[in-house]
Design a protein around this motif. Sequence first.
Motif, PDB file in Angstrom:
ATOM      1  N   LEU A 208       0.817  -1.209   0.000  1.00  0.00           N
ATOM      2  CA  LEU A 208       0.000   0.000   0.000  1.00  0.00           C
ATOM      3  C   LEU A 208       0.855   1.266   0.000  1.00  0.00           C
ATOM      4  O   LEU A 208       0.370   2.348  -0.342  1.00  0.00           O
ATOM      5  CB  LEU A 208      -0.925   0.012   1.233  1.00  0.00           C
ATOM      6  N   ASP A 209       2.125   1.134   0.347  1.00  0.00           N
ATOM      7  CA  ASP A 209       3.008   2.294   0.430  1.00  0.00           C
ATOM      8  C   ASP A 209       3.161   2.991  -0.918  1.00  0.00           C
ATOM      9  O   ASP A 209       3.356   4.207  -0.997  1.00  0.00           O
ATOM     10  CB  ASP A 209       4.372   1.861   0.971  1.00  0.00           C
ATOM     11  N   SER A 210       3.074   2.208  -1.992  1.00  0.00           N
ATOM     12  CA  SER A 210       3.241   2.783  -3.328  1.00  0.00           C
ATOM     13  C   SER A 210       1.923   3.052  -4.026  1.00  0.00           C
ATOM     14  O   SER A 210       1.886   3.472  -5.178  1.00  0.00           O
ATOM     15  CB  SER A 210       4.091   1.830  -4.186  1.00  0.00           C
ATOM     16  N   CYS A 211       0.793   2.779  -3.355  1.00  0.00           N
ATOM     17  CA  CYS A 211      -0.517   3.013  -3.970  1.00  0.00           C
ATOM     18  C   CYS A 211      -0.869   4.502  -3.932  1.00  0.00           C
ATOM     19  O   CYS A 211      -0.514   5.226  -2.995  1.00  0.00           O
ATOM     20  CB  CYS A 211      -1.600   2.214  -3.257  1.00  0.00           C
ATOM     21  N   GLU A 212      -1.609   4.928  -4.935  1.00  0.00           N
ATOM     22  CA  GLU A 212      -2.034   6.331  -5.001  1.00  0.00           C
ATOM     23  C   GLU A 212      -3.455   6.472  -4.468  1.00  0.00           C
ATOM     24  O   GLU A 212      -4.324   5.654  -4.756  1.00  0.00           O
ATOM     25  CB  GLU A 212      -1.990   6.806  -6.459  1.00  0.00           C
ATOM     26  N   ILE A 213      -3.657   7.472  -3.618  1.00  0.00           N
ATOM     27  CA  ILE A 213      -4.995   7.747  -3.084  1.00  0.00           C
ATOM     28  C   ILE A 213      -5.759   8.582  -4.096  1.00  0.00           C
ATOM     29  O   ILE A 213      -5.381   9.711  -4.410  1.00  0.00           O
ATOM     30  CB  ILE A 213      -4.902   8.488  -1.734  1.00  0.00           C
ATOM     31  N   HIS A 214      -6.864   8.024  -4.626  1.00  0.00           N
ATOM     32  CA  HIS A 214      -7.654   8.727  -5.636  1.00  0.00           C
ATOM     33  C   HIS A 214      -8.748   9.590  -5.010  1.00  0.00           C
ATOM     34  O   HIS A 214      -9.132  10.612  -5.552  1.00  0.00           O
ATOM     35  CB  HIS A 214      -8.299   7.717  -6.599  1.00  0.00           C
ATOM     36  N   GLN A 215      -9.265   9.150  -3.885  1.00  0.00           N
ATOM     37  CA  GLN A 215     -10.371   9.900  -3.282  1.00  0.00           C
ATOM     38  C   GLN A 215     -10.320   9.743  -1.767  1.00  0.00           C
ATOM     39  O   GLN A 215     -10.130   8.634  -1.255  1.00  0.00           O
ATOM     40  CB  GLN A 215     -11.717   9.386  -3.808  1.00  0.00           C
ATOM     41  N   LEU A 216     -10.465  10.815  -1.039  1.00  0.00           N
ATOM     42  CA  LEU A 216     -10.500  10.812   0.425  1.00  0.00           C
ATOM     43  C   LEU A 216     -11.858  11.338   0.868  1.00  0.00           C
ATOM     44  O   LEU A 216     -12.268  12.425   0.450  1.00  0.00           O
ATOM     45  CB  LEU A 216      -9.384  11.694   0.994  1.00  0.00           C
ATOM     46  N   ILE A 217     -12.546  10.561   1.658  1.00  0.00           N
ATOM     47  CA  ILE A 217     -13.884  10.944   2.125  1.00  0.00           C
ATOM     48  C   ILE A 217     -13.846  11.106   3.634  1.00  0.00           C
ATOM     49  O   ILE A 217     -13.344  10.244   4.345  1.00  0.00           O
ATOM     50  CB  ILE A 217     -14.928   9.883   1.740  1.00  0.00           C
ATOM     51  N   ASN A 218     -14.385  12.198   4.112  1.00  0.00           N
ATOM     52  CA  ASN A 218     -14.447  12.459   5.552  1.00  0.00           C
ATOM     53  C   ASN A 218     -15.890  12.827   5.897  1.00  0.00           C
ATOM     54  O   ASN A 218     -16.426  13.790   5.359  1.00  0.00           O
ATOM     55  CB  ASN A 218     -13.500  13.611   5.906  1.00  0.00           C
ATOM     56  N   TRP A 219     -16.523  12.018   6.747  1.00  0.00           N
ATOM     57  CA  TRP A 219     -17.931  12.291   7.080  1.00  0.00           C
ATOM     58  C   TRP A 219     -18.196  11.977   8.549  1.00  0.00           C
ATOM     59  O   TRP A 219     -17.430  11.251   9.180  1.00  0.00           O
ATOM     60  CB  TRP A 219     -18.858  11.469   6.182  1.00  0.00           C
ATOM     61  N   PRO A 220     -19.266  12.507   9.098  1.00  0.00           N
ATOM     62  CA  PRO A 220     -19.607  12.188  10.496  1.00  0.00           C
ATOM     63  C   PRO A 220     -20.111  10.756  10.591  1.00  0.00           C
ATOM     64  O   PRO A 220     -20.755  10.252   9.673  1.00  0.00           O
ATOM     65  CB  PRO A 220     -20.705  13.194  10.839  1.00  0.00           C
ATOM     66  N   GLU A 221     -19.815  10.090  11.694  1.00  0.00           N
ATOM     67  CA  GLU A 221     -20.239   8.708  11.930  1.00  0.00           C
ATOM     68  C   GLU A 221     -21.136   8.682  13.169  1.00  0.00           C
ATOM     69  O   GLU A 221     -21.018   9.525  14.055  1.00  0.00           O
ATOM     70  CB  GLU A 221     -19.010   7.820  12.124  1.00  0.00           C
ATOM     71  N   SER A 222     -22.042   7.704  13.208  1.00  0.00           N
ATOM     72  CA  SER A 222     -22.986   7.599  14.324  1.00  0.00           C
ATOM     73  C   SER A 222     -22.621   6.404  15.191  1.00  0.00           C
ATOM     74  O   SER A 222     -22.259   5.334  14.686  1.00  0.00           O
ATOM     75  CB  SER A 222     -24.419   7.451  13.798  1.00  0.00           C
ATOM     76  N   PHE A 223     -22.724   6.603  16.510  1.00  0.00           N
ATOM     77  CA  PHE A 223     -22.391   5.573  17.477  1.00  0.00           C
ATOM     78  C   PHE A 223     -23.552   5.393  18.455  1.00  0.00           C
ATOM     79  O   PHE A 223     -24.355   6.303  18.662  1.00  0.00           O
ATOM     80  CB  PHE A 223     -21.119   5.943  18.246  1.00  0.00           C
ATOM     81  N   THR A 224     -23.619   4.214  19.052  1.00  0.00           N
ATOM     82  CA  THR A 224     -24.697   3.896  19.987  1.00  0.00           C
ATOM     83  C   THR A 224     -24.126   3.640  21.381  1.00  0.00           C
ATOM     84  O   THR A 224     -22.932   3.379  21.531  1.00  0.00           O
ATOM     85  CB  THR A 224     -25.464   2.640  19.522  1.00  0.00           C
ATOM     86  N   PRO A 225     -24.965   3.678  22.407  1.00  0.00           N
ATOM     87  CA  PRO A 225     -24.462   3.513  23.778  1.00  0.00           C
ATOM     88  C   PRO A 225     -23.863   2.148  24.085  1.00  0.00           C
ATOM     89  O   PRO A 225     -23.119   2.006  25.050  1.00  0.00           O
ATOM     90  CB  PRO A 225     -25.702   3.761  24.640  1.00  0.00           C
ATOM     91  N   ASP A 226     -24.192   1.107  23.281  1.00  0.00           N
ATOM     92  CA  ASP A 226     -23.673  -0.233  23.590  1.00  0.00           C
ATOM     93  C   ASP A 226     -22.859  -0.832  22.451  1.00  0.00           C
ATOM     94  O   ASP A 226     -22.614  -2.041  22.424  1.00  0.00           O
ATOM     95  CB  ASP A 226     -24.813  -1.175  23.971  1.00  0.00           C
ATOM     96  N   MET A 227     -22.454  -0.006  21.482  1.00  0.00           N
ATOM     97  CA  MET A 227     -21.607  -0.437  20.363  1.00  0.00           C
ATOM     98  C   MET A 227     -22.311  -1.370  19.387  1.00  0.00           C
ATOM     99  O   MET A 227     -21.666  -2.070  18.614  1.00  0.00           O
ATOM    100  CB  MET A 227     -20.309  -1.083  20.850  1.00  0.00           C
ATOM    101  N   ARG A 228     -23.634  -1.425  19.423  1.00  0.00           N
ATOM    102  CA  ARG A 228     -24.379  -2.236  18.465  1.00  0.00           C
ATOM    103  C   ARG A 228     -25.358  -1.336  17.722  1.00  0.00           C
ATOM    104  O   ARG A 228     -25.935  -0.416  18.307  1.00  0.00           O
ATOM    105  CB  ARG A 228     -25.136  -3.368  19.168  1.00  0.00           C
ATOM    106  N   CYS A 229     -25.567  -1.599  16.439  1.00  0.00           N
ATOM    107  CA  CYS A 229     -26.442  -0.732  15.652  1.00  0.00           C
ATOM    108  C   CYS A 229     -27.885  -0.855  16.132  1.00  0.00           C
ATOM    109  O   CYS A 229     -28.240  -1.757  16.895  1.00  0.00           O
ATOM    110  CB  CYS A 229     -26.327  -1.073  14.169  1.00  0.00           C
ATOM    111  N   ILE A 230     -28.726   0.062  15.695  1.00  0.00           N
ATOM    112  CA  ILE A 230     -30.147   0.039  16.045  1.00  0.00           C
ATOM    113  C   ILE A 230     -30.957  -0.210  14.781  1.00  0.00           C
ATOM    114  O   ILE A 230     -30.674   0.345  13.716  1.00  0.00           O
ATOM    115  CB  ILE A 230     -30.604   1.345  16.734  1.00  0.00           C
ATOM    116  N   MET A 231     -31.959  -1.082  14.900  1.00  0.00           N
ATOM    117  CA  MET A 231     -32.814  -1.377  13.758  1.00  0.00           C
ATOM    118  C   MET A 231     -34.180  -1.824  14.250  1.00  0.00           C
ATOM    119  O   MET A 231     -34.350  -2.215  15.407  1.00  0.00           O
ATOM    120  CB  MET A 231     -32.194  -2.463  12.870  1.00  0.00           C
TER     121      MET A 231
END
Length: 546
Positions: free
Chosen positions: A12-35
Amino acid sequence: MLSALLRRMPSLDSCEIHQLINWPESFTPDMRCIMGETQTVHGYFVLGGMNSSGLSFAGGGGRYLAEWMTYGYPSENVWPLDVKRFGTLQSSRTFLRHRVMEVMPLLYELKVPRWDFQTGRQLRTSPLYDRLDTQGARWMEKHGFERAKYFVPSGKDLLALDQSKTFYKPDWFDIVGAEVKCCKEAVCVVDMSSFTKFELSSSGDQALELLQRLCANDLDVPVGHIVHTGMLNHRGGYENDCSVVRLSKNRFFIISPSDQQVHCWSWIKQHMPSDSQLLLEDVTWKYTALNVIGPRAMDVLSELSYVPLTPDHFPSLFCKEMSVGYANGIRVMSMTHTGEPGFMLYIPIEYALHVYNEVMSVGQKYGIRNSGYYALRSLRIEKFFAFWGQDLDAFTTPLECGREFRVKFDKGTEFIGREALLQQRQVGVRRRFIMFLLEDHNTELDLWPWWGEPIYRNEELVGVTSSSAYSYTLERHVCLGFVKPPQTDPGAPTVVTADFINRGEYEVEIGGHRYHAKAKLYPFSSLFAQQRRRKDDMEFSSFQGK
């Protein structure tokens, strides 16, 4: 993190980064998703809180939510992800801010068994919290409620116990063992105030009619009687496992597990008529619950109430309002949730401290002590008691877990799930709840089973454990879990019979090593008790001869 990634994958050291995405992430009180479908708005489904694992969960989460929206339920048990495992108590901004700051670093950390969150604590507490804390209680949290795990005797190193993290024999082993011994030989007190408690009442017979439709057991019992029952779905699976007390002709007291507070409320409300004359009230906060366990529990309460509590005067599964000390209106129930003798006391919160002090004071001459949920867990597992949310779920039927005796097919009311159970009874069950005793496992040196360990029958995978605990009575580890015929064997039977269980050679795999296990459809403790009594009788006779 980048440096570690490059060490793992140098190319990966020689790979080129084509796109960088930075977005907010959501977390829950017990580390498990909600559905799932929300409690407050019918038909409103959610899928979120992926905790930085959205790409991993997208396929499965999308599938199960689509099934839920289309058919009314997913094809697998997803209770650990159900949005109704949370209540409004977890929606505080301050709580979420502090808990999420703790959750993020934990995502990639190795989590040892029985670990607890450190933030968002002391949110819900019993009136006895401070009193128990000063007596050495070490705490765990369930649905925001503080519950004592065990009590550290004076003189023990509290800091070392709090920081103990291991997959092997834990430092609290002897402490819990002493509490279990006291439950069996003297008397212990466990604060079980966190259990969910509802009252259902009506002006006419509407409350009974609703419960008869929701529950598999027969609720048309005399006033004062307690009924253990399941609330089933149309597939015959458990939506709730509860105890129901008939307080009067048209008034019932419903006791459910702690994390059922939102789910059970929603299930009952969903089936109440829109123009109902019924009143459903959440009274969890109104009562402190003390579980008084042990052979001397009857002596302690008899002194405090001046009422005989022998089985002749106070039969099993019976409830009576009586005085305890100076306090009136205490609901005393002859049950313990553990299979041991004793009583449950449901105490109006203003009397809680007084009743607790009186029980502890009178109990001194009977060897009374506090006990926690770890001892309770050991007692209930060695008695082969299944627990909702861990052993039982929406896909488990009473016939699969040996609870057909709690299903009254002929009670005269068409209860939810009846047709599914009748069909299952006719064709047979495809899996069965089994108890396993590990035979060649070294408690001192080997990894402990905690839950989720693979179960093998004749070298073939047939299930996983759902609960496990060390039995101080049997002096071995006991595991509970469901067994079904292997799918890889076309000649294997599709129905699980007693003969199929008894003729197999079983192993439980822990940390890559398989341990021989003895499988039973009934509690080992009953057989052990008979053998122990015979041994004690022989030793006593020998002593008399000398």
